[in-house]
Design a protein around this motif. Structure first.
Motif, PDB file in Angstrom:
ATOM      1  N   TYR A   1      -9.614 -65.983 180.708  1.00 29.79           N
ATOM      2  CA  TYR A   1     -10.646 -66.862 180.368  1.00 29.79           C
ATOM      3  C   TYR A   1     -10.238 -68.450 180.829  1.00 29.79           C
ATOM      4  O   TYR A   1     -11.117 -69.443 180.823  1.00 29.79           O
ATOM      5  CB  TYR A   1     -10.937 -67.121 178.892  1.00 29.79           C
ATOM      6  N   GLY A   2      -9.198 -68.556 181.410  1.00 31.25           N
ATOM      7  CA  GLY A   2      -8.736 -70.108 181.900  1.00 31.25           C
ATOM      8  C   GLY A   2      -9.193 -70.137 183.302  1.00 31.25           C
ATOM      9  O   GLY A   2      -9.151 -69.133 184.167  1.00 31.25           O
ATOM     10  N   SER A   3      -9.762 -71.260 183.903  1.00 30.65           N
ATOM     11  CA  SER A   3     -10.295 -71.318 185.223  1.00 30.65           C
ATOM     12  C   SER A   3      -9.070 -71.679 186.050  1.00 30.65           C
ATOM     13  O   SER A   3      -7.990 -71.971 185.615  1.00 30.65           O
ATOM     14  CB  SER A   3     -11.236 -72.417 185.536  1.00 30.65           C
TER      15      SER A   3
ATOM     16  N   ARG B   1      -4.373 -69.272 179.819  1.00 27.95           N
ATOM     17  CA  ARG B   1      -4.830 -70.553 179.759  1.00 27.95           C
ATOM     18  C   ARG B   1      -3.638 -71.621 179.824  1.00 27.95           C
ATOM     19  O   ARG B   1      -2.631 -71.163 179.897  1.00 27.95           O
ATOM     20  CB  ARG B   1      -5.165 -70.773 178.150  1.00 27.95           C
ATOM     21  N   LYS B   2      -4.094 -72.870 179.963  1.00 27.79           N
ATOM     22  CA  LYS B   2      -3.085 -73.810 180.132  1.00 27.79           C
ATOM     23  C   LYS B   2      -2.248 -74.040 179.041  1.00 27.79           C
ATOM     24  O   LYS B   2      -1.063 -74.398 179.383  1.00 27.79           O
ATOM     25  CB  LYS B   2      -3.793 -75.242 180.403  1.00 27.79           C
ATOM     26  N   HIS B   3      -2.569 -73.564 177.960  1.00 33.16           N
ATOM     27  CA  HIS B   3      -1.671 -73.561 176.684  1.00 33.16           C
ATOM     28  C   HIS B   3      -0.399 -72.792 177.029  1.00 33.16           C
ATOM     29  O   HIS B   3       0.704 -73.141 176.574  1.00 33.16           O
ATOM     30  CB  HIS B   3      -2.554 -73.485 175.394  1.00 33.16           C
ATOM     31  N   ASP B   4      -0.648 -71.757 177.607  1.00 34.32           N
ATOM     32  CA  ASP B   4       0.494 -70.815 177.970  1.00 34.32           C
ATOM     33  C   ASP B   4       1.574 -71.531 178.694  1.00 34.32           C
ATOM     34  O   ASP B   4       2.683 -71.288 178.445  1.00 34.32           O
ATOM     35  CB  ASP B   4      -0.091 -69.455 178.086  1.00 34.32           C
TER      36      ASP B   4
ATOM     37  N   LEU C   1     -19.258 -70.244 174.012  1.00 32.84           N
ATOM     38  CA  LEU C   1     -18.084 -70.284 173.088  1.00 32.84           C
ATOM     39  C   LEU C   1     -16.942 -69.747 173.850  1.00 32.84           C
ATOM     40  O   LEU C   1     -15.771 -69.735 173.180  1.00 32.84           O
ATOM     41  CB  LEU C   1     -18.391 -69.674 171.940  1.00 32.84           C
ATOM     42  N   GLU C   2     -16.921 -69.424 175.147  1.00 33.47           N
ATOM     43  CA  GLU C   2     -15.844 -68.984 175.796  1.00 33.47           C
ATOM     44  C   GLU C   2     -14.327 -69.646 175.780  1.00 33.47           C
ATOM     45  O   GLU C   2     -13.266 -69.464 175.602  1.00 33.47           O
ATOM     46  CB  GLU C   2     -15.872 -68.563 177.209  1.00 33.47           C
ATOM     47  N   SER C   3     -14.541 -71.127 175.617  1.00 34.33           N
ATOM     48  CA  SER C   3     -13.482 -72.055 175.614  1.00 34.33           C
ATOM     49  C   SER C   3     -12.767 -71.808 174.395  1.00 34.33           C
ATOM     50  O   SER C   3     -11.712 -72.358 174.291  1.00 34.33           O
ATOM     51  CB  SER C   3     -14.172 -73.242 175.805  1.00 34.33           C
ATOM     52  N   PHE C   4     -13.263 -71.399 173.365  1.00 37.26           N
ATOM     53  CA  PHE C   4     -12.481 -70.941 172.105  1.00 37.26           C
ATOM     54  C   PHE C   4     -11.374 -70.010 172.174  1.00 37.26           C
ATOM     55  O   PHE C   4     -10.697 -69.967 171.335  1.00 37.26           O
ATOM     56  CB  PHE C   4     -13.458 -70.749 170.893  1.00 37.26           C
ATOM     57  N   VAL C   5     -11.652 -69.342 173.177  1.00 37.24           N
ATOM     58  CA  VAL C   5     -10.564 -68.073 173.300  1.00 37.24           C
ATOM     59  C   VAL C   5      -9.341 -68.606 173.885  1.00 37.24           C
ATOM     60  O   VAL C   5      -9.319 -69.057 175.018  1.00 37.24           O
ATOM     61  CB  VAL C   5     -11.278 -66.831 174.372  1.00 37.24           C
TER      62      VAL C   5
ATOM     63  N   GLY D   1      -7.217 -62.543 176.315  1.00 38.40           N
ATOM     64  CA  GLY D   1      -7.430 -63.003 177.853  1.00 38.40           C
ATOM     65  C   GLY D   1      -6.314 -62.556 178.584  1.00 38.40           C
ATOM     66  O   GLY D   1      -6.441 -62.762 180.084  1.00 38.40           O
ATOM     67  N   THR D   2      -5.380 -61.976 178.129  1.00 33.02           N
ATOM     68  CA  THR D   2      -4.057 -61.462 179.040  1.00 33.02           C
ATOM     69  C   THR D   2      -3.936 -59.897 178.566  1.00 33.02           C
ATOM     70  O   THR D   2      -3.847 -59.090 179.713  1.00 33.02           O
ATOM     71  CB  THR D   2      -2.837 -62.334 178.710  1.00 33.02           C
ATOM     72  N   LEU D   3      -3.734 -59.631 177.744  1.00 34.08           N
ATOM     73  CA  LEU D   3      -3.941 -58.050 177.351  1.00 34.08           C
ATOM     74  C   LEU D   3      -5.060 -57.546 176.711  1.00 34.08           C
ATOM     75  O   LEU D   3      -5.329 -56.346 177.122  1.00 34.08           O
ATOM     76  CB  LEU D   3      -2.965 -57.955 176.273  1.00 34.08           C
TER      77      LEU D   3
END
Length: 224
Positions: free
Chosen positions: A190-192, A169-172, A43-47, A13-15
């Motif tokens: 993939y993160g909103s 994503r928020k995790h990053d 299933l996009e939320s799994f990425v 989702g970044t590279l």
């Protein structure tokens, strides 16, 4: 003004746009439990996040079942899903320009290191990176916070002001914040925007070019 020296990149989702391969691997794993998924988009939320966490969150699997599902996931992913993937436009140009500026480029991913290395080699990107760090196959070092902490420790980075984490994503963002470094949230992954804003990144970037602009000339952080 900040002068970022260590540039940490998330992978999925970044590279690279890895949604298809990950979604098909998740679908394969869920089918083992007679859970049929018709729409891969669901299933996009799994990425991005650690997969065991996602199996627990979205399907209420316990620890044992999540570990088993992860093994099923890897059956498909290691042979097919890993290559159902593509590099985002402008990423190679971004990496080239950052290397020309003498930046130290690092991949910081929750994906197992062995898979990250294969993907980067497949797309001829591995040569841009000085360090590739992901999770371990046994499930340890799976959170982004742990991955970043490991990188800082292994490279003996003392000035955290020279480090920036880039991800979708928020995790990053949360992982970077927990390690007291700046973060760039990219909106093309993939993160909103809502998810990312809630995590409060230092900057937002809508394109790889905007990532380059921020690193070249850091401006005032995003105001919340």
């Amino acid at each position: 003004m900040k002068d970022y020296k260590y540039i940490l990149f998330d992978l999925d989702g970044t590279l690279t746009d890895s949604k298809v391969g990950i979604a098909k691997s998740i679908k394969y794993a869920l089918a083992k439990y007679n859970i049929e998924v018709e729409n891969l988009e669901s299933l996009e939320s799994f990425v991005g996040p650690p997969l065991m966490e996602s199996f627990k969150e979205h399907y209420s699997f316990n620890d044992e079942k999540s570990r088993e599902a992860l093994e099923y996931y890897r059956e498909y992913f290691s042979k097919k899903g890993i290559f159902e993937n593509e590099v985002y436009p402008e990423i190679q140009s971004l990496l080239e320009k950052l290397k020309m500026k003498g930046k130290i480029l690092i991949v910081a991913t929750s994906k197992p290191t062995i898979y990250a290395e294969k993907i980067l080699k497949y797309f001829n990107l591995e040569g841009y990176f000085d360090f590739i760090v992901g999770s371990n196959l046994d499930g340890t070092r799976s959170s982004k916070s742990e991955v970043i902490s490991y990188i800082i420790s292994e490279l003996n980075i003392k000035d955290l002001g020279k480090v920036v984490m880039i991800g979708d994503r928020k995790h990053d963002v949360i992982g970077g914040t927990k390690n007291h470094i700046h973060t760039i949230a990219v909106t093309y992954g993939y993160g909103s925007y809502e998810e990312l804003k809630e995590a409060k990144p230092t900057y937002f970037a809508n394109t790889p070019k905007e990532i380059l602009d921020i690193i070249r000339n850091p401006q005032k952080p995003f105001s919340y």
